[in-house]
Design an enzyme around this catalytic site. Structure first.
Site, PDB file in Angstrom:
ATOM      1  N   ARG A 142       0.825  -1.229   0.000  1.00 31.86           N
ATOM      2  CA  ARG A 142       0.000   0.000   0.000  1.00 31.86           C
ATOM      3  C   ARG A 142       0.851   1.268   0.000  1.00 31.86           C
ATOM      4  O   ARG A 142       0.528   2.246   0.672  1.00 31.86           O
ATOM      5  CB  ARG A 142      -0.956   0.024   1.197  1.00 31.86           C
ATOM      6  CG  ARG A 142      -1.938  -1.109   1.237  1.00 31.86           C
ATOM      7  CD  ARG A 142      -2.927  -1.099   0.086  1.00 31.86           C
ATOM      8  NE  ARG A 142      -3.673  -2.348   0.098  1.00 31.86           N
ATOM      9  CZ  ARG A 142      -3.312  -3.432  -0.586  1.00 31.86           C
ATOM     10  NH1 ARG A 142      -2.247  -3.409  -1.363  1.00 31.86           N
ATOM     11  NH2 ARG A 142      -4.031  -4.520  -0.510  1.00 31.86           N
ATOM     12  N   SER A 184      -9.926   0.560   4.102  1.00 28.56           N
ATOM     13  CA  SER A 184      -9.264   0.288   5.382  1.00 28.56           C
ATOM     14  C   SER A 184      -8.706   1.586   5.950  1.00 28.56           C
ATOM     15  O   SER A 184      -8.041   2.333   5.247  1.00 28.56           O
ATOM     16  CB  SER A 184      -8.113  -0.692   5.190  1.00 28.56           C
ATOM     17  OG  SER A 184      -8.604  -1.905   4.683  1.00 28.56           O
ATOM     18  N   GLU A 254      -3.956   4.241   6.665  1.00 33.50           N
ATOM     19  CA  GLU A 254      -3.926   4.018   5.213  1.00 33.50           C
ATOM     20  C   GLU A 254      -4.669   5.171   4.536  1.00 33.50           C
ATOM     21  O   GLU A 254      -4.272   5.625   3.479  1.00 33.50           O
ATOM     22  CB  GLU A 254      -4.576   2.672   4.865  1.00 33.50           C
ATOM     23  CG  GLU A 254      -4.491   2.355   3.380  1.00 33.50           C
ATOM     24  CD  GLU A 254      -4.908   0.924   3.035  1.00 33.50           C
ATOM     25  OE1 GLU A 254      -4.519  -0.006   3.755  1.00 33.50           O
ATOM     26  OE2 GLU A 254      -5.631   0.766   2.038  1.00 33.50           O
TER      27      GLU A 254
HETATM   28  C1  LIG Z   1     -15.254   0.366   0.044  1.00 35.87           C
HETATM   29  C2  LIG Z   1     -13.792   0.514  -0.244  1.00 35.87           C
HETATM   30  C3  LIG Z   1     -12.997  -0.607  -0.334  1.00 35.87           C
HETATM   31  C4  LIG Z   1     -11.617  -0.484  -0.583  1.00 35.87           C
HETATM   32  N1  LIG Z   1     -10.857  -1.611  -0.676  1.00 35.87           N
HETATM   33  C5  LIG Z   1      -9.544  -1.505  -0.956  1.00 35.87           C
HETATM   34  C6  LIG Z   1      -8.726  -2.682  -1.098  1.00 35.87           C
HETATM   35  O1  LIG Z   1      -9.174  -3.803  -0.956  1.00 35.87           O
HETATM   36  N2  LIG Z   1      -7.411  -2.517  -1.403  1.00 35.87           N
HETATM   37  C7  LIG Z   1      -6.861  -1.284  -1.569  1.00 35.87           C
HETATM   38  O2  LIG Z   1      -5.668  -1.207  -1.871  1.00 35.87           O
HETATM   39  N3  LIG Z   1      -7.603  -0.157  -1.433  1.00 35.87           N
HETATM   40  C8  LIG Z   1      -8.916  -0.236  -1.135  1.00 35.87           C
HETATM   41  N4  LIG Z   1      -9.675   0.887  -1.001  1.00 35.87           N
HETATM   42  C9  LIG Z   1      -9.021   2.205  -1.139  1.00 35.87           C
HETATM   43  C10 LIG Z   1      -9.061   2.804  -2.548  1.00 35.87           C
HETATM   44  O3  LIG Z   1      -9.905   2.058  -3.368  1.00 35.87           O
HETATM   45  C11 LIG Z   1      -7.674   2.850  -3.172  1.00 35.87           C
HETATM   46  O4  LIG Z   1      -6.730   3.457  -2.327  1.00 35.87           O
HETATM   47  C12 LIG Z   1      -7.703   3.612  -4.505  1.00 35.87           C
HETATM   48  O5  LIG Z   1      -6.509   3.369  -5.177  1.00 35.87           O
HETATM   49  C13 LIG Z   1      -7.896   5.112  -4.306  1.00 35.87           C
HETATM   50  O6  LIG Z   1      -7.966   5.749  -5.555  1.00 35.87           O
HETATM   51  P1  LIG Z   1      -8.530   7.227  -5.696  1.00 35.87           P
HETATM   52  O7  LIG Z   1      -8.421   7.615  -7.121  1.00 35.87           O
HETATM   53  O8  LIG Z   1      -9.863   7.335  -5.083  1.00 35.87           O
HETATM   54  O9  LIG Z   1      -7.429   8.038  -4.868  1.00 35.87           O
HETATM   55  P2  LIG Z   1      -7.628   9.186  -3.775  1.00 35.87           P
HETATM   56  O10 LIG Z   1      -8.333   8.602  -2.591  1.00 35.87           O
HETATM   57  O11 LIG Z   1      -8.216  10.398  -4.387  1.00 35.87           O
HETATM   58  O12 LIG Z   1      -6.097   9.477  -3.392  1.00 35.87           O
HETATM   59  C14 LIG Z   1      -5.337   8.496  -2.717  1.00 35.87           C
HETATM   60  C15 LIG Z   1      -3.855   8.904  -2.796  1.00 35.87           C
HETATM   61  O13 LIG Z   1      -3.414   8.783  -4.143  1.00 35.87           O
HETATM   62  C16 LIG Z   1      -2.771   9.977  -4.552  1.00 35.87           C
HETATM   63  N5  LIG Z   1      -3.008  10.135  -6.003  1.00 35.87           N
HETATM   64  C17 LIG Z   1      -4.202  10.111  -6.650  1.00 35.87           C
HETATM   65  N6  LIG Z   1      -4.014  10.257  -7.968  1.00 35.87           N
HETATM   66  C18 LIG Z   1      -2.686  10.364  -8.164  1.00 35.87           C
HETATM   67  C19 LIG Z   1      -1.855  10.545  -9.311  1.00 35.87           C
HETATM   68  N7  LIG Z   1      -2.375  10.651 -10.547  1.00 35.87           N
HETATM   69  N8  LIG Z   1      -0.510  10.644  -9.132  1.00 35.87           N
HETATM   70  C20 LIG Z   1       0.044  10.565  -7.894  1.00 35.87           C
HETATM   71  N9  LIG Z   1      -0.693  10.393  -6.777  1.00 35.87           N
HETATM   72  C21 LIG Z   1      -2.034  10.301  -6.909  1.00 35.87           C
HETATM   73  C22 LIG Z   1      -3.398  11.072  -3.711  1.00 35.87           C
HETATM   74  O14 LIG Z   1      -2.537  12.195  -3.613  1.00 35.87           O
HETATM   75  C23 LIG Z   1      -3.578  10.349  -2.392  1.00 35.87           C
HETATM   76  O15 LIG Z   1      -2.377  10.371  -1.670  1.00 35.87           O
HETATM   77  C24 LIG Z   1     -11.042   0.806  -0.756  1.00 35.87           C
HETATM   78  C25 LIG Z   1     -11.869   1.948  -0.679  1.00 35.87           C
HETATM   79  C26 LIG Z   1     -13.218   1.822  -0.408  1.00 35.87           C
HETATM   80  C27 LIG Z   1     -14.070   3.048  -0.333  1.00 35.87           C
END
Ligand SMILES: Cc1cc2nc3c(=O)[nH]c(=O)nc-3n(C[C@H](O)[C@H](O)[C@H](O)COP(=O)(O)OP(=O)(O)OC[C@H]3O[C@@H](n4cnc5c(N)ncnc54)[C@H](O)[C@@H]3O)c2cc1C
Length: 258
Positions: A142, A184, A254
């Protein structure tokens, strides 16, 4: 670039926050260094006073194929990656189903499910105009140390989308709460599970206002309706404190608190 007002009480997966101005980046823009980049806000907890924010516009939402490579823009939602892979019979992206977010967020978090992580299938990332091979990027559970904003990534194309894998992964995830959350809350410490520890200190199901350590999976902070940033932060700090006292382990969030 242009400014868009995003209401984080609707946009973020945990439904916490307020209308906030976000700078939308377009293809030709120089990326500002004083703003925090967000993706789909599935891993964020936005405070009443977040730092200045920015987001990739639809200029960065594309999928193209070149010879044996698949190039995907960082603003593409994971759901679209899975449907593209399915339609074109491409293997490796099955785990992105039900993993809410954008490719950029997945890269930054090295998001994954069980042994499937985005870095396993990655070839290279475009960071602010420069392609960097996976081998030159530090990453782990992660976490990935990106030297800037990811605008796209390349993957070696492999044939054979697996419907069976997709179905088994979708089945796996049914132990997660359905209430709004940001996934998480804590990373699992080495050789243990944050959820188990939250349970052990008696916080599973514990509630402050409308925020709760979920009854379904204790490492999920869920919003039962009108949950606020303050309630969420209180529960996070409380869990960290109790777990430190009992296990002498300081859990790491996380979710990103902005
Ligand atoms: C119900 C639920 C279940 C989930 N289950 C999991 C799971 O099983 N495993 C898991 O790993 N995650 C899980 N997650 C978390 C989430 O799905 C991941 O972390 C996902 O990758 C977040 O993507 P996002 O675009 O929403 O990023 P954001 O939440 O908007 O940002 C997350 C981070 O990524 C950075 N970021 C975003 N875009 C970029 C970019 N283009 N370049 C550099 N940095 C960037 C941001 O600055 C921030 O630090 C879950 C979330 C939910 C709501």
């Amino acid at each position: 670039m242009y400014i868009k007002t995003i209401d984080f009480s609707k946009y973020s997966s945990i439904k916490v926050g307020q209308p906030t101005e976000v700078m939308m980046l377009e293809k030709r823009d120089v990326i500002p260094s004083d703003r925090y980049l967000i993706g789909g806000a599935n891993n964020l907890l936005v405070s009443p006073t977040p730092p200045p924010l920015m987001m990739l516009s639809k200029d960065f939402a594309y999928i193209k194929e070149e010879e044996n490579m698949l190039e995907i823009g960082a603003a593409i939602p994971t759901g679209r990656i899975v449907s593209y892979a399915k339609k074109n019979n491409i293997a490796g992206f099955e785990f992105c189903s039900k993993l809410p977010g954008t490719l950029g967020g997945m890269l930054a978090m090295n998001a994954g499910v069980k042994e499937y992580e985005i870095f396993n299938i990655l070839h290279s990332i475009e960071i602010e105009g420069k392609w960097i091979a996976k081998e030159n990027i530090e990453y782990g559970y992660r976490f990935a140390k990106l030297s800037g904003i990811a605008t796209a990534a390349r993957f070696k194309k492999k044939e054979g989308f697996s419907r069976e894998l997709l179905d088994s992964l979708l089945g796996l995830r049914s132990n997660q709460p359905h209430d709004p959350s940001a996934g998480s809350a804590f990373k699992n410490p080495e050789n243990d599970y944050a959820g188990r520890m939250i349970e052990e200190v008696g916080l599973k199901g514990f509630q402050k206002g409308d925020m709760q350590w979920s009854n379904v999976h204790a490492n999920f902070l869920v919003n039962l309706g009108e949950g606020t940033f303050e309630d969420a932060k209180y529960l996070i700090d409380l869990a960290k404190e109790k777990i430190f006292k009992k296990f002498n382990i300081l859990l790491q969030e996380e979710i990103k608190i902005l």
